[in-house]
Structure formats: C-alpha cells, structure tokens
Motif scaffolding. Sequence first.
Motif, short mmCIF file in Angstrom:
data_model
loop_
_atom_site.label_atom_id
_atom_site.label_comp_id
_atom_site.label_asym_id
_atom_site.label_seq_id
_atom_site.Cartn_x
_atom_site.Cartn_y
_atom_site.Cartn_z
N PHE A 313 19.13 -12.94 1.26
CA PHE A 313 18.38 -11.72 1.54
C PHE A 313 17.44 -11.40 0.39
N ILE A 314 17.94 -11.42 -0.84
CA ILE A 314 17.10 -11.11 -2.00
C ILE A 314 15.98 -12.13 -2.13
N ARG A 315 16.29 -13.40 -1.91
CA ARG A 315 15.27 -14.44 -2.02
C ARG A 315 14.16 -14.25 -0.98
N LEU A 316 14.53 -13.94 0.25
CA LEU A 316 13.54 -13.77 1.30
C LEU A 316 12.72 -12.50 1.09
N ALA A 317 13.39 -11.39 0.81
CA ALA A 317 12.67 -10.13 0.64
C ALA A 317 11.74 -10.18 -0.57
N GLY A 318 12.23 -10.73 -1.68
CA GLY A 318 11.39 -10.83 -2.87
C GLY A 318 10.19 -11.72 -2.66
N THR A 319 10.39 -12.85 -1.98
CA THR A 319 9.27 -13.75 -1.69
C THR A 319 8.22 -13.08 -0.82
N GLY A 320 8.67 -12.37 0.22
CA GLY A 320 7.74 -11.67 1.09
C GLY A 320 6.94 -10.62 0.36
N LEU A 321 7.60 -9.83 -0.49
CA LEU A 321 6.91 -8.77 -1.24
C LEU A 321 5.92 -9.36 -2.24
N ALA A 322 6.33 -10.41 -2.96
CA ALA A 322 5.45 -11.01 -3.96
C ALA A 322 4.21 -11.64 -3.32
N CYS A 323 4.42 -12.39 -2.24
CA CYS A 323 3.29 -13.05 -1.59
C CYS A 323 2.35 -12.05 -0.92
N MET A 324 2.90 -11.01 -0.31
CA MET A 324 2.06 -10.00 0.32
C MET A 324 1.23 -9.26 -0.73
N PHE A 325 1.82 -8.97 -1.88
CA PHE A 325 1.11 -8.31 -2.98
C PHE A 325 -0.06 -9.17 -3.46
N GLY A 326 0.19 -10.46 -3.67
CA GLY A 326 -0.85 -11.34 -4.15
C GLY A 326 -1.94 -11.59 -3.13
N VAL A 327 -1.56 -11.76 -1.87
CA VAL A 327 -2.55 -12.05 -0.83
C VAL A 327 -3.43 -10.84 -0.56
N GLN A 328 -2.87 -9.63 -0.64
CA GLN A 328 -3.71 -8.44 -0.45
C GLN A 328 -4.80 -8.39 -1.52
N ALA A 329 -4.42 -8.68 -2.76
CA ALA A 329 -5.43 -8.72 -3.83
C ALA A 329 -6.46 -9.81 -3.57
N MET A 330 -6.00 -10.96 -3.12
CA MET A 330 -6.91 -12.08 -2.84
C MET A 330 -7.88 -11.74 -1.72
N ILE A 331 -7.39 -11.06 -0.68
CA ILE A 331 -8.26 -10.68 0.44
C ILE A 331 -9.33 -9.71 -0.02
N ASN A 332 -8.93 -8.70 -0.80
CA ASN A 332 -9.89 -7.71 -1.27
C ASN A 332 -11.00 -8.37 -2.08
N MET A 333 -10.63 -9.22 -3.02
CA MET A 333 -11.64 -9.87 -3.85
C MET A 333 -12.42 -10.93 -3.07
N GLY A 334 -11.76 -11.58 -2.11
CA GLY A 334 -12.45 -12.56 -1.28
C GLY A 334 -13.53 -11.95 -0.42
N VAL A 335 -13.32 -10.72 0.06
CA VAL A 335 -14.33 -10.03 0.85
C VAL A 335 -15.55 -9.73 -0.01
N ALA A 336 -15.33 -9.31 -1.25
CA ALA A 336 -16.44 -8.92 -2.11
C ALA A 336 -17.37 -10.09 -2.43
N VAL A 337 -16.83 -11.31 -2.44
CA VAL A 337 -17.67 -12.48 -2.75
C VAL A 337 -17.99 -13.29 -1.49
#
Length: 389
Positions: A313-337
């Motif tokens: 449970f901890i492994r799955l939840a932590g992975t989902g939160l970490a990847c979602m956090f990083g991908v949201q930042a990537m999407i925001n910056m990807g749109v700008a360029v």
Amino acid sequence: MTAMAHGTVRVIDGEPILPKWWRTVDRWALSCVLMLFAVGLLLGLAASVPLAERNGFQPFHYVQRQAVFGSLAILAMLLTSMMSPLVVRRLAVIGFLVAFVALALLPFLGTDFGKGATRWYSLGFASIQPSEFLKPGFVVASAWMMAASLEINGPPGKAWSFSLCIAIVLMLALQPDFGQACLVLFGWGVMYFVAGAPMILLVGMAAMVVIAGTVAYANSEHFARRIDGFLSPDVDPTTQLGYATNAIREGGLFGVGVGEGEVKWSLPDAHTDFIIAVAAEEYGLVLVMCIIALYTMVVVRSLLRLVRERDPFIRLAGTGLACMFGVQAMINMGVAVRLLPAKGMTLPFVSYGGSSVIASGIAVGMLLAFTRTRPQGEISDILGRGRMR
C-alpha cells in the motif's frame, strides 16, 4: 532482503513526535519543496502586480494572499508528514469522498469565472477547486484497493479502482478539464503498472485514450481549439502561447533582469499557468533549470525511498503521489514551451492559487509520511519465522 541491503531503523521507545519525525523524514525533499514555495513568492512579486493593478488592488495583493495560502499549505504538509500511514490512509479516504461529492455537484453549484470551464465553487472571498483535493485522496484510495487485491482471497480492488478512475475522468472531461482528467488517469496507470499490470492492458488503455481524444476533438470546440493551436506551425503572437514563447526566447540564459520582463503585462494567466514564462524572461534559463532540478529531486528521492518499502500500500500510494507531482510540473512547463497543448494546469507550489498550493501541500505531506524511514524488520527475524514453520 531489503533490510539486509539497506539496514533497519532503530526504534526508540517513548521518543517524542518531533525528534522522531525529524530523524525519519526526507529532509532533502522537504527542503526542495520549501525552496519551490520561496521561488513562487519571488516570481509572484513580478507576475501578479499587473493583475492587481487591473483589478484595483494594492500592487502586492496577490503575493500577500499567496503567502497566506502557502503558510496554510506548509502547515498542512508538516502535520500530514508526521502522521502514520494508517492515519494518512483514513483521512485521505474521507477527504476523497468529500471531494468526489463536491466534484459531482459542480455542474449544478459551481462557476466558471468566465473561463469556459465549471471547475470552482465561489465562496465570495475565495474559490475552491475540488479536483485539486480529489487527486491525492484518489491516489491513496486506489492504492488501498490495489494493495487489498494482492492479498490471498482479496477483493477485486484493481477493478474497483479502475471504475472509480473512469467515473472521475468522465466528470472532469464534462467540465471540461482534460488536463486534470489525463493526470488522474496517469496516476492510476502508474500505480497499476507497479502493482503488476499486464502490458497488453496498458496498451489497451493507451488506445482508449487516443480514441477518447479523437471523440473529444470532434465534439468539443474548447478541446479542438487548443489542439489546433498546438499543431499549427505558426504561433499567433497575440495568444498566450505566443506571448509565453516570445518571453522564453527573450530571456536567454540569464534573463532580461529582475522586474524588466514584459510578458506579465500581456498574459492574463502570468501568475498561474504561465508563471514559468515570467521566470524564463526575467531570470533566464538558469532559474528554470534550478526549478526543474528541485522537482526532479523530490520525485527521484521519493521513488528511491519507496523502492525499499515492503508494504504494498505504501509503495503504491507513494509512487502515485510522487509521479503525479512530477508530471503536473512537467505538463505546466511543457505547455509554456509548446511541447504540449494548453491544459490550464498550475505549477505546484510556484503558481498562484489557494486550492492548488494547499492541495499540493497535503499531497506532498502524504508523500513525506509514506517515505519516512521506518523499521523494516531484521532479516534474522524472517529466517527465524521460516525455521519455526
């Protein structure tokens, strides 16, 4: 084997909460998040002044509000990171249920603030975007279901979580908010992959996304307009993407100087969706690379810690939160360029927004709670139990 390779954490009976938290929390990731918030305030001093003047407020009205929101977010992050995974799970499930009901009622009680998408509840003095608070709760609830399905005679948790994911994606698409819908689907897909999903199913999901995008393009003028603008070889210089592209080009390596940027006077969303363009114009590529490095540090360190985690449970939840956090930042910056179509998605902890920054604080607090070092058990204990059997 995890304990043999990485060692165990010594348990000190009666240790106070704060010393124990400080000893076990990922201090590097915590420091990176605090630096991201400081960068957000710095950029807000430049990006939000034109908006404040247009709306008749004091020059630093939005910066002061962001400082208040950020303080609440940091407090929520610290308190959440001190909780045990069990308490985090219980509170996350309750929060998810509340946010899910709020999201379902948006078409009837929500408002669009003239932006063409009903995503917010207006409280008069502020607004709330339920989808921001839904994401971390959904990740934890889905991880709980998936972990339960891995047990012998466990429930069909993967099927339940997938049904829940599709329901949320449909509600978000109807707002329309395709960016958040894709982010939720991505978060679920990452957890499902870590839980042992067959590749054929993941390929099938990718095909479904392509089909859904085609249908949305044919039936949604809002969606089609953004895709056409992204695919067009020529960028209209009077659009948000045009202003952002020009600002990034003008910034160069070291920027045009603090307060000397022009894009903040042209972009209506310079303090939210396109704040990275303000950073690139005034401070140059150097600051942008520092921001990317901070996000990368949080995600990579979290994933490295989760590799050592035995609790599924901890492994799955932590992975989902970490990847979602990083991908949201990537999407925001990807749109700008112009690497991605416009999504209307904020940059976590950097963009202005109460719902965004507070929800990000809660999500990172959960991530820090899941990645805290904890006793994993001695390998001799495992071998001893095997001999007794």
